[in-house]
Motif scaffolding. Structure first.
Motif, mmCIF file in Angstrom:
data_model
loop_
_atom_site.group_PDB
_atom_site.id
_atom_site.type_symbol
_atom_site.label_atom_id
_atom_site.label_comp_id
_atom_site.label_asym_id
_atom_site.label_seq_id
_atom_site.Cartn_x
_atom_site.Cartn_y
_atom_site.Cartn_z
ATOM 1 N N TRP A 43 0.790 -1.232 -0.007
ATOM 2 C CA TRP A 43 0.179 -0.112 0.095
ATOM 3 C C TRP A 43 0.802 1.305 0.079
ATOM 4 C CZ3 TRP A 43 -0.865 4.018 3.611
ATOM 5 C CH2 TRP A 43 -1.872 4.707 3.206
ATOM 6 N N VAL A 44 1.967 1.259 0.584
ATOM 7 C CA VAL A 44 2.702 2.165 0.967
ATOM 8 C C VAL A 44 3.383 2.617 -0.349
ATOM 9 C CG1 VAL A 44 5.046 3.274 1.796
ATOM 10 C CG2 VAL A 44 3.124 2.360 3.288
ATOM 11 N N PHE A 47 1.067 4.101 -2.893
ATOM 12 C CA PHE A 47 0.856 5.477 -2.680
ATOM 13 C C PHE A 47 2.121 6.304 -2.976
ATOM 14 C CE2 PHE A 47 -1.461 8.936 -0.688
ATOM 15 C CZ PHE A 47 -0.336 9.647 0.086
ATOM 16 N N ILE A 48 3.190 5.910 -2.719
ATOM 17 C CA ILE A 48 4.628 6.675 -3.238
ATOM 18 C C ILE A 48 4.457 6.795 -4.751
ATOM 19 C CG2 ILE A 48 6.943 6.660 -3.537
ATOM 20 C CD1 ILE A 48 6.850 5.499 -0.555
ATOM 21 N N GLY A 50 2.045 6.728 -6.623
ATOM 22 C CA GLY A 50 0.920 7.595 -7.139
ATOM 23 C C GLY A 50 -0.073 6.721 -7.930
ATOM 24 N N LYS A 51 -0.218 5.548 -7.692
ATOM 25 C CA LYS A 51 -1.200 4.711 -8.382
ATOM 26 C C LYS A 51 -2.621 4.972 -7.883
ATOM 27 C CE LYS A 51 0.893 0.650 -10.319
ATOM 28 N NZ LYS A 51 1.020 -0.828 -10.349
ATOM 29 N N PRO A 52 -3.500 5.118 -8.387
ATOM 30 C CA PRO A 52 -4.948 5.473 -7.630
ATOM 31 C C PRO A 52 -5.375 3.959 -7.299
ATOM 32 C CG PRO A 52 -5.131 5.776 -10.144
ATOM 33 C CD PRO A 52 -3.726 5.679 -9.878
ATOM 34 N N ALA A 53 -6.321 4.010 -6.568
ATOM 35 C CA ALA A 53 -7.139 2.785 -5.973
ATOM 36 C C ALA A 53 -7.865 2.184 -7.193
ATOM 37 C CB ALA A 53 -8.185 3.039 -4.917
#
Length: 129
Positions: A43-44, A47-48, A50-53
Motif C-alpha cells: 500500500w505504501v 501510494f508513493i 501515485g497509483k490510484p485505487a
C-alpha cells in the motif's frame, strides 16, 4: 505469498523447541504478521508511486481513472505515397518560382588560351629543375 512464507519460517523455527500445537499457533501468528506487513508495504509503495485505487469493476475502472492512456500503441502511419512522389520528382517550373529569381553561379572555366606547345615546354622546364 508473504503470509505463507511467514507461516513456514515461523513454524520451522519453533518446531524443534515446542510442541506441535504451539508451533502451529505461532506459525499462524507469523502468517498474520507477515501478511499485514506485506499488505502495508504494498500500500505504501503504491501510494508513493501515485497509483490510484483500483475500481471494483475492471472494465469501467480502467477507463475512469485514466490508466488506459498510453496502454495501446498505434504504430500505423498515414499513407503519404503521393507526397513522397511529389518530393522526389523535380519540377523545374515550381523550383524557379519558389527560388525567387535564383540563378546558379557560373564560374569562369580555368582553361588556358596558350598554345599547347608552350605549356609542354613549361612543364618540361619545371621537370628538369
Amino acid at each position: 505469498m508473504a503470509g505463507l512464507i511467514g507461516f513456514v519460517f515461523t513454524f520451522l523455527a519453533n518446531q524443534g523447541q515446542n510442541l506441535l500445537g504451539t508451533s502451529l499457533i505461532r506459525g499462524i501468528y507469523g502468517f498474520i504478521i507477515w501478511f499485514v506487513l506485506a499488505f502495508l508495504l504494498r500500500w505504501v509503495l503504491g501510494f508513493i508511486a501515485g497509483k490510484p485505487a483500483e475500481s471494483s469493476d475492471p472494465e469501467t475502472g480502467l477507463y475512469d481513472n485514466g490508466e488506459s492512456l498510453g496502454a495501446k500503441l498505434d504504430i500505423s502511419t498515414p499513407e503519404e505515397d503521393q507526397e513522397l512522389k511529389d518530393l522526389l520528382t523535380p519540377k523545374r517550373e515550381a523550383a524557379s518560382e519558389e527560388a525567387g529569381g535564383f540563378t546558379p553561379l557560373q564560374p569562369p572555366k580555368l582553361v588556358s588560351m596558350k598554345d599547347p606547345e608552350e605549356l609542354a615546354k613549361a612543364v618540361r622546364h619545371l621537370k628538369e629543375e
